[in-house]
Write a protein that holds these residues in place. Structure first.
Motif, mmCIF file in Angstrom:
data_model
loop_
_atom_site.group_PDB
_atom_site.id
_atom_site.type_symbol
_atom_site.label_atom_id
_atom_site.label_comp_id
_atom_site.label_asym_id
_atom_site.label_seq_id
_atom_site.Cartn_x
_atom_site.Cartn_y
_atom_site.Cartn_z
ATOM 1 N N LEU A 41 36.438 41.504 33.348
ATOM 2 C CA LEU A 41 37.107 41.747 34.602
ATOM 3 C C LEU A 41 36.530 40.564 35.658
ATOM 4 O O LEU A 41 37.355 40.084 36.441
ATOM 5 N N PHE A 42 35.183 40.614 35.750
ATOM 6 C CA PHE A 42 34.571 39.830 36.550
ATOM 7 C C PHE A 42 34.944 38.386 36.164
ATOM 8 O O PHE A 42 35.153 37.524 37.258
ATOM 9 N N GLU A 78 37.582 36.942 35.043
ATOM 10 C CA GLU A 78 38.974 36.981 35.359
ATOM 11 C C GLU A 78 39.275 36.900 36.960
ATOM 12 O O GLU A 78 40.156 36.249 37.580
ATOM 13 N N ARG A 79 38.592 37.750 37.591
ATOM 14 C CA ARG A 79 38.555 37.653 38.918
ATOM 15 C C ARG A 79 38.065 36.288 39.515
ATOM 16 O O ARG A 79 38.801 35.807 40.605
ATOM 17 N N ARG A 80 37.166 35.766 39.030
ATOM 18 C CA ARG A 80 36.794 34.332 39.589
ATOM 19 C C ARG A 80 37.275 33.061 38.891
ATOM 20 O O ARG A 80 37.029 32.023 39.303
ATOM 21 N N SER A 81 37.918 33.453 37.873
ATOM 22 C CA SER A 81 38.541 31.983 37.190
ATOM 23 C C SER A 81 39.818 31.438 37.884
ATOM 24 O O SER A 81 40.720 32.230 38.522
ATOM 25 N N PRO A 105 42.888 32.450 35.373
ATOM 26 C CA PRO A 105 42.916 33.601 34.297
ATOM 27 C C PRO A 105 43.840 33.897 33.320
ATOM 28 O O PRO A 105 45.119 33.671 33.577
ATOM 29 N N PRO A 113 45.858 37.548 35.219
ATOM 30 C CA PRO A 113 45.650 37.321 36.757
ATOM 31 C C PRO A 113 45.746 38.820 37.380
ATOM 32 O O PRO A 113 47.020 39.404 37.449
ATOM 33 N N LEU A 114 44.559 39.233 37.951
ATOM 34 C CA LEU A 114 44.462 40.409 38.477
ATOM 35 C C LEU A 114 45.316 40.783 39.830
ATOM 36 O O LEU A 114 45.622 41.906 40.195
ATOM 37 N N ARG A 115 45.765 39.469 40.421
ATOM 38 C CA ARG A 115 46.654 39.559 41.530
ATOM 39 C C ARG A 115 48.022 40.350 41.272
ATOM 40 O O ARG A 115 48.563 40.964 42.094
ATOM 41 N N THR A 155 48.276 44.258 42.401
ATOM 42 C CA THR A 155 48.484 44.535 43.760
ATOM 43 C C THR A 155 49.916 44.894 43.652
ATOM 44 O O THR A 155 49.927 45.575 44.876
#
Length: 485
Positions: free
Chosen positions: A241-242, A244-247, A250, A253-255, A258
């Motif tokens: 998760l960390f 993917e958030r910074r890549s 990713p 895509p954690l977006r 939302t």
């Protein structure tokens, strides 16, 4: 092929056939093996944990790499990656068919899952990219029906093959099917018009996802170093998760999360497909070991599920078009909840008409309500350029659910991990497993009711709606109105 093909055109029908059959081949391999578990367990002297790994090795690599498979399709072309996946899948099936022991079979099953991870995301993305908006929901319904029937037909086909030719043929039968699919794919399907030529690959994310799923699965199934495996899986998941958030590119895509609709639809997928995986793992074993059915009759017992899924899935797509995703999802989940509660009545003296038929018939009604609706909800929450990764995320959630449930259920219900399956112990564990799976279906229905938009909130009768996109102000697509955070 035009990017706006219609179902009434030959190009559209060929596209639908090839994509549905490819996805169905992967789904078939997810269920056809279950009916063969008692036979291959006896032939290879496999323990319960090895039987679990025979199922889960396939699901593990499929779940861990399906997001990467979607990214590869977006980058190099969905038809090209789809073709590579079909070839890979066929070769891995050959290795499964000639495996001399359980260990080799488990490795070959893992390789099968790699091929499946290249096939599945491109299947639905090709439909989403290529069909005219007015035909897209119907195409998804037919795709769900045809590919879903392949999965539902797995027990029947597997039972016939096991009794007639032996368990190895549940794998070897894939080779001619994959060959035919390659020919049709090359001759009748054009490359997807939307390619992300600058997209990079999230190798770190793929590795961490695989390690996380493998560690957690090993810990649930049990064996040596269980605590260490579980801890490794948890740490890998948090690190994933960390990363993917910074890549900048990713794999996940954690977006996307939302969107309330996207998050809720994937959570629904996790619960309902996990429940289905638990049912398809335990029911064939229960029918053969406890109720005394042969492999063929156990497979034949599932035939109404296959027939109803084939017949009703297009109507499920049409119902989703008119009502939106929430109502069919809730109805389908409640019907399957009732089916799994009735499944606890299947025991040593089970009658097909009074005990088995109501279960498979109700499940065959519930699945066609669930599959098109959850697919439409997921794809309707994203813009057209994100359909490949959205499809991959949803399939990944569904496969991961099956992986976790099949790994956890024998431990939760107290089944012994030995090479001999005692009917009395199995019967008790089976009853508890079906009750747990019923609870998962019910939870999925509740999540759909709470998390998906309803009538008057953008989830009414489907019509062309405007989807938000970072690159375009809007795009027309007859999907559900996306949640706007």
């Amino acid at each position: 092929m035009s990017s706006q093909v219609r179902l009434s055109e030959p190009a559209g029908r060929w596209l639908l056939l090839v994509t549905a059959v490819g996805s169905g081949l992967v789904l078939l391999e997810s269920t056809v093996v279950n009916i063969a578990l008692p036979a291959l367990g006896t032939d290879l002297n496999a323990s319960m944990s090895e039987l679990q790994w025979t199922v889960n090795a396939f699901t593990l690599t499929l779940s861990a790499l399906i997001l990467l498979g979607g990214s590869l399709g977006d980058r190099f072309g969905r038809r090209r990656i789809y073709l590579i996946g079909v070839v890979w899948f066929g070769l891995a099936s050959l290795l499964c068919g000639i495996a001399p022991n359980a260990e080799v079979l488990i490795v070959a099953r893992a390789l099968q899952g790699v091929g499946g991870a290249l096939i599945v995301p491109g299947s639905l993305a090709l439909i989403q990219d290529s069909f005219h908006p007015q035909d897209r929901n119907r195409a998804v319904g037919w795709w769900a029906g045809i590919s879903g029937v392949a999965g539902a037909a797995g027990p029947l086909l597997g039972g016939g093959l096991v009794d007639a030719a032996g368990w190895r043929w549940v794998f070897l039968v894939n080779i001619p099917l994959a060959t035919l699919l390659c020919v049709l794919l090359v001759s009748h399907v054009a490359e997807s018009p939307h390619l992300e030529t600058t997209r990079r690959f999230d190798v770190a994310g793929a590795v961490l996802a695989a390690v996380a799923l493998a560690g957690l699965t090993y810990a649930l199934i049990g064996g040596g170093w269980t605590m260490a495996a579980g801890l490794t899986g948890l740490v890998s998941f948090v690190t994933f998760l960390f990363v993917e958030r910074r890549s900048p590119a990713p794999m996940l895509p954690l977006r996307l999360f939302t969107s309330r609709q996207f998050s809720a639809a994937n959570l629904v997928s996790f619960f309902v497909y996990g429940a289905l995986a638990g049912m398809f793992f335990f029911l064939p074993i229960q029918l053969q070991i406890t109720a005394g059915f042969s492999a063929w009759t156990a497979g034949l017992a599932m035939l109404p599920l296959t027939a109803l899924t084939l017949f009703l899935s297009p109507y499920g797509g049409e119902l989703t078009t008119r009502l939106g995703a929430r109502s069919p999802l809730v109805a389908g989940s409640l019907i399957c909840t009732i089916a799994l509660l009735l499944a606890t009545r299947i025991g040593a003296e089970a009658s097909y008409l009074t005990h088995v038929l109501p279960v498979v018939a109700l499940t065959g009604i519930g699945i066609p309500l669930i599959t098109p609706a959850v697919t439409t909800a997921v794809l309707g929450a994203v813009d057209d350029r994100s359909t490949g990764i959205a499809s991959a995320v949803n399939n990944g959630a569904a496969r991961a659910a099956g992986l976790v449930v099949v790994a956890a259920l024998p431990l939760l219900v107290g089944l012994p991990n030995g090479t001999e399956m005692n009917p009395a112990d199995l019967n008790h564990g089976y009853d508890l497993s079906m009750a747990i799976c019923a609870g998962l279906f019910l939870t999925g229905g509740l999540v759909a009711w709470i998390g998906l938009p309803g009538l008057g909130r953008g989830d009414g009768p489907a019509k062309p709606v405007r989807l938000l996109s970072r690159r375009h102000a809007s795009a027309t697509c007859p999907q559900l109105e996306p949640h706007r955070p």
